[in-house]
Design an enzyme around this catalytic site. Structure first.
Site, PDB file in Angstrom:
ATOM      1  N   ASN A   1      -6.868   9.169 -54.495  1.00  0.00           N
ATOM      2  CA  ASN A   1      -5.960   8.127 -54.010  1.00  0.00           C
ATOM      3  C   ASN A   1      -6.615   7.205 -52.978  1.00  0.00           C
ATOM      4  O   ASN A   1      -7.072   7.657 -51.925  1.00  0.00           O
ATOM      5  CB  ASN A   1      -4.725   8.805 -53.402  1.00  0.00           C
TER       6      ASN A   1
ATOM      7  N   HIS B   1      10.358  16.728 -53.923  1.00  0.00           N
ATOM      8  CA  HIS B   1      10.559  16.124 -52.597  1.00  0.00           C
ATOM      9  C   HIS B   1      11.984  15.610 -52.425  1.00  0.00           C
ATOM     10  O   HIS B   1      12.501  14.927 -53.300  1.00  0.00           O
ATOM     11  CB  HIS B   1       9.626  14.936 -52.420  1.00  0.00           C
TER      12      HIS B   1
ATOM     13  N   ARG C   1      11.092  20.121 -50.764  1.00  0.00           N
ATOM     14  CA  ARG C   1      10.430  19.717 -49.519  1.00  0.00           C
ATOM     15  C   ARG C   1      11.303  18.663 -48.835  1.00  0.00           C
ATOM     16  O   ARG C   1      11.699  17.680 -49.464  1.00  0.00           O
ATOM     17  CB  ARG C   1       9.060  19.118 -49.847  1.00  0.00           C
TER      18      ARG C   1
ATOM     19  N   TYR D   1       5.789   9.103 -42.586  1.00  0.00           N
ATOM     20  CA  TYR D   1       5.230   9.700 -43.789  1.00  0.00           C
ATOM     21  C   TYR D   1       6.324  10.382 -44.629  1.00  0.00           C
ATOM     22  O   TYR D   1       7.133  11.130 -44.091  1.00  0.00           O
ATOM     23  CB  TYR D   1       4.151  10.756 -43.433  1.00  0.00           C
TER      24      TYR D   1
ATOM     25  N   ASP E   1       6.366  19.238 -44.612  1.00  0.00           N
ATOM     26  CA  ASP E   1       4.952  18.854 -44.498  1.00  0.00           C
ATOM     27  C   ASP E   1       4.731  18.091 -43.192  1.00  0.00           C
ATOM     28  O   ASP E   1       5.304  17.020 -42.988  1.00  0.00           O
ATOM     29  CB  ASP E   1       4.593  17.952 -45.698  1.00  0.00           C
TER      30      ASP E   1
ATOM     31  N   HIS F   1       1.820  17.011 -42.322  1.00  0.00           N
ATOM     32  CA  HIS F   1       0.788  16.040 -42.707  1.00  0.00           C
ATOM     33  C   HIS F   1      -0.307  15.852 -41.654  1.00  0.00           C
ATOM     34  O   HIS F   1      -0.610  14.730 -41.243  1.00  0.00           O
ATOM     35  CB  HIS F   1       1.430  14.697 -43.085  1.00  0.00           C
TER      36      HIS F   1
ATOM     37  N   GLU G   1       3.676  22.894 -43.914  1.00  0.00           N
ATOM     38  CA  GLU G   1       2.387  22.491 -44.496  1.00  0.00           C
ATOM     39  C   GLU G   1       1.549  21.642 -43.538  1.00  0.00           C
ATOM     40  O   GLU G   1       2.089  20.812 -42.805  1.00  0.00           O
ATOM     41  CB  GLU G   1       2.674  21.677 -45.774  1.00  0.00           C
TER      42      GLU G   1
ATOM     43  N   GLU H   1      -4.673  20.776 -49.269  1.00  0.00           N
ATOM     44  CA  GLU H   1      -4.680  19.775 -50.343  1.00  0.00           C
ATOM     45  C   GLU H   1      -5.906  18.871 -50.262  1.00  0.00           C
ATOM     46  O   GLU H   1      -6.319  18.327 -51.281  1.00  0.00           O
ATOM     47  CB  GLU H   1      -3.387  18.945 -50.324  1.00  0.00           C
TER      48      GLU H   1
ATOM     49  N   ARG I   1      -3.383  25.223 -50.912  1.00  0.00           N
ATOM     50  CA  ARG I   1      -2.811  24.022 -51.542  1.00  0.00           C
ATOM     51  C   ARG I   1      -3.799  23.259 -52.428  1.00  0.00           C
ATOM     52  O   ARG I   1      -3.536  22.106 -52.799  1.00  0.00           O
ATOM     53  CB  ARG I   1      -2.297  23.085 -50.438  1.00  0.00           C
TER      54      ARG I   1
ATOM     55  N   HIS J   1      -1.346  21.388 -55.090  1.00  0.00           N
ATOM     56  CA  HIS J   1      -0.893  20.039 -54.765  1.00  0.00           C
ATOM     57  C   HIS J   1      -0.445  19.342 -56.053  1.00  0.00           C
ATOM     58  O   HIS J   1      -1.112  19.459 -57.074  1.00  0.00           O
ATOM     59  CB  HIS J   1      -2.131  19.323 -54.180  1.00  0.00           C
TER      60      HIS J   1
ATOM     61  N   ASP K   1      -0.138  11.169 -57.058  1.00  0.00           N
ATOM     62  CA  ASP K   1      -1.540  10.777 -57.236  1.00  0.00           C
ATOM     63  C   ASP K   1      -2.362  11.828 -57.980  1.00  0.00           C
ATOM     64  O   ASP K   1      -3.542  11.619 -58.240  1.00  0.00           O
ATOM     65  CB  ASP K   1      -2.210  10.388 -55.904  1.00  0.00           C
TER      66      ASP K   1
ATOM     67  N   GLU L   1       3.805  22.115 -56.841  1.00  0.00           N
ATOM     68  CA  GLU L   1       4.472  20.888 -56.403  1.00  0.00           C
ATOM     69  C   GLU L   1       4.628  19.962 -57.606  1.00  0.00           C
ATOM     70  O   GLU L   1       3.689  19.767 -58.378  1.00  0.00           O
ATOM     71  CB  GLU L   1       3.626  20.194 -55.322  1.00  0.00           C
TER      72      GLU L   1
ATOM     73  N   TRP M   1      -3.329  10.230 -40.288  1.00  0.00           N
ATOM     74  CA  TRP M   1      -2.165   9.846 -41.093  1.00  0.00           C
ATOM     75  C   TRP M   1      -1.621  11.043 -41.836  1.00  0.00           C
ATOM     76  O   TRP M   1      -2.340  11.813 -42.392  1.00  0.00           O
ATOM     77  CB  TRP M   1      -2.539   8.754 -42.127  1.00  0.00           C
TER      78      TRP M   1
HETATM   79  C1  GCO Z   1       1.840  16.422 -50.540  1.00  0.00           C
HETATM   80  C2  GCO Z   1       0.929  15.437 -49.930  1.00  0.00           C
HETATM   81  C3  GCO Z   1       0.840  14.085 -50.550  1.00  0.00           C
HETATM   82  C4  GCO Z   1      -0.250  13.237 -49.916  1.00  0.00           C
HETATM   83  C5  GCO Z   1      -0.881  12.362 -50.941  1.00  0.00           C
HETATM   84  C6  GCO Z   1      -1.952  11.470 -50.378  1.00  0.00           C
HETATM   85  O1  GCO Z   1       2.004  17.480 -49.952  1.00  0.00           O
HETATM   86  O2  GCO Z   1       2.343  16.143 -51.611  1.00  0.00           O
HETATM   87  O3  GCO Z   1       0.823  15.532 -48.568  1.00  0.00           O
HETATM   88  O4  GCO Z   1       2.057  13.413 -50.652  1.00  0.00           O
HETATM   89  O5  GCO Z   1       0.255  12.483 -48.866  1.00  0.00           O
HETATM   90  O6  GCO Z   1      -1.392  13.154 -51.934  1.00  0.00           O
HETATM   91  O7  GCO Z   1      -2.684  10.888 -51.411  1.00  0.00           O
HETATM   92 MG    MG Z   2       0.892  17.730 -48.234  1.00  0.00          MG
END
Ligand code: GCO
Ligand code: MG
Length: 405
Positions: free
Chosen positions: A39, A124, A149, A161, A213, A215, A239, A265, A286, A315, A319, A342, A405
């Site tokens: 991504n 999600h 999630r 996010y 998450d 993140h 997560e 991930e 992940r 994951h 993407d 997921e 991020w």
């Molecule tokens: C998740 C992830 C994704 C990422 C993404 C970035 O747990 O699904 O954190 O949503 O943000 O894959 O490219």
């Molecule tokens: Mg994640």
């Protein structure tokens, strides 16, 4: 046995978002597909494959999957890293796809056969505030999901996010020539997240699996504090609490809280999991088939994790293309310590561009019975959607300095 590889082509398509696909063709016309999507950095993997890997694949025996993996991993002095591993992952999955078609069986059969009937999946739920989040959770439960999630907005922040203000589907990468800049405030998040997640638990009752998450945004101390605050919520997992580049810091988090932790991930090899697994610092791995080098190395990561009672939970956001999702479901069906997949879902157009045998029903996925991976690429349709520059966002603190991020 399939004849030798005669071509390895890369297809970049953007049906709403960018995907990179490797297509390997054998002399007798068998075609295997692998996902090489990274991504926001798609073209670097496309170039790695076109310029450096494809010429090495032509003439090779497609049946020697492990040898190809070792050749592309160990045979490269500058190894590891997301670009290299996404490229190797695409080769690995495409070769498993070919072997399945040549032998006439779905890949999970080649991996030892099924150890479960179906694969638990989570999706999600997102809402800018608590009422919107609860509505979104209800909508996902109505689609049959039993694991969700939950992400919400944070009072005082404009962009967060995992959430949209409008309630429209969330897509992390934005099209355009540069990344969107988000302002992030960890203190505001830490004040709000436990309240929002407690409201979600009250709403759904004890049985629904709730996930969250963070993140990569917390320090170990903040992670410990959040973990403790969330213990009454009984999360299935929390997560990516820290960036996890420094794995020793996870010891502190682990000592402070029993909240189940999921990490990995963005990891691309078993080596990045070594400390986390062998010190039991996490509960769920992940890693994705596409980003960690394919089905072959993911089996090794799962085997190592199994020794420490840690489970695999790949994951699967938008993407990760439907090819990887298919590959992951084959692996999941055949791996004893596979926990959950997921499944963020795809637009109707993406389902059309990648016709697939895998199915979703009642909160579960199944890879289907088509020989190989069972996901194809409609190349004519894909060609109608050329690559569009797109980036994941970047984040700054309120004082303007960059943060994770
Ligand atoms: C998740 C992830 C994704 C990422 C993404 C970035 O747990 O699904 O954190 O949503 O943000 O894959 O490219
Ligand atoms: Mg994640």
């Amino acid at each position: 046995m399939a004849d030798k590889i005669i071509a390895a082509d890369v297809v970049v398509t953007s049906p709403g978002r960018n995907f990179v696909t490797l297509k390997i063709t054998t002399a007798d016309g068998v075609v295997g597909y692998g996902d090489a999507t990274l991504n926001g950095r798609e073209l670097s993997v496309a170039s790695y494959l076109r310029d450096h890997v494809a010429p090495l694949l032509v003439g090779r025996d497609p049946a020697r999957i492990e040898d190809a993996w070792q050749y592309l991993y160990r045979g490269v002095y500058w190894r590891r890293g997301p670009v290299t591993m996404a490229a190797i992952g695409a080769v690995d999955v495409a070769l498993w796809d070919i072997k399945g078609q040549v032998t006439g069986v779905p890949v999970y059969q080649l991996l030892g056969g099924s150890v479960r009937d179906r694969i638990l999946s989570y999706t999600h739920a997102t809402g800018w505030d608590v009422p919107a989040l609860l509505e979104s959770i209800d909508a996902q439960l109505a689609r049959g999901f039993q694991a969700v999630r939950a992400q919400t907005g944070v009072p005082g922040l404009d962009i967060v996010y995992g959430v949209t203000r409008s309630g429209a589907a969330y897509e992390p990468a934005g099209r355009g020539a540069a990344p969107t800049e988000e302002i992030w405030d960890t203190d505001a998040y830490l004040r709000y997240a436990p309240t929002a997640l407690a409201a979600a638990r009250d709403h759904v009752g004890p049985d629904v699996k709730l996930l969250h998450d963070a993140h990569h945004r917390l320090t170990p101390n903040q992670a410990a504090r959040l973990g403790r605050a969330l213990e009454p919520v009984d999360l299935f997992w929390l997560e990516d609490v820290t960036p996890a580049e420094n794995q020793e810091v996870l010891r502190r988090v682990r000592a402070a809280t029993t909240v189940p932790l999921a990490i990995g991930e963005v990891f691309t090899t078993v080596w990045e999991f070594q400390t986390l697994i062998t010190e039991q610092l996490i509960d769920f791995v992940r890693a994705a088939v596409s980003h960690a080098g394919g089905i072959s190395p993911l089996r090794r990561i799962a085997a190592l994790a199994d020794v420490w009672q840690i489970r695999l939970a790949p994951h699967g956001p938008s993407d990760v293309s439907p090819i990887s999702l298919g590959a992951s479901t084959h692996l999941g069906l055949a791996t004893p310590n596979f926990a959950i997949q997921e499944y963020m879902g795809y637009s109707d157009l993406v389902h059309e561009v990648f016709p697939h045998a895998w199915t979703y029903a009642d909160g579960h996925l199944h890879p289907g019975e088509q020989p190989g991976i069972g996901v194809r690429l409609d190349e004519k349709l894909a060609a109608r959607f050329p690559y569009q520059p797109a980036y994941l966002p970047v984040a700054r603190r309120r004082d303007g300095s960059m943060t994770d991020w």
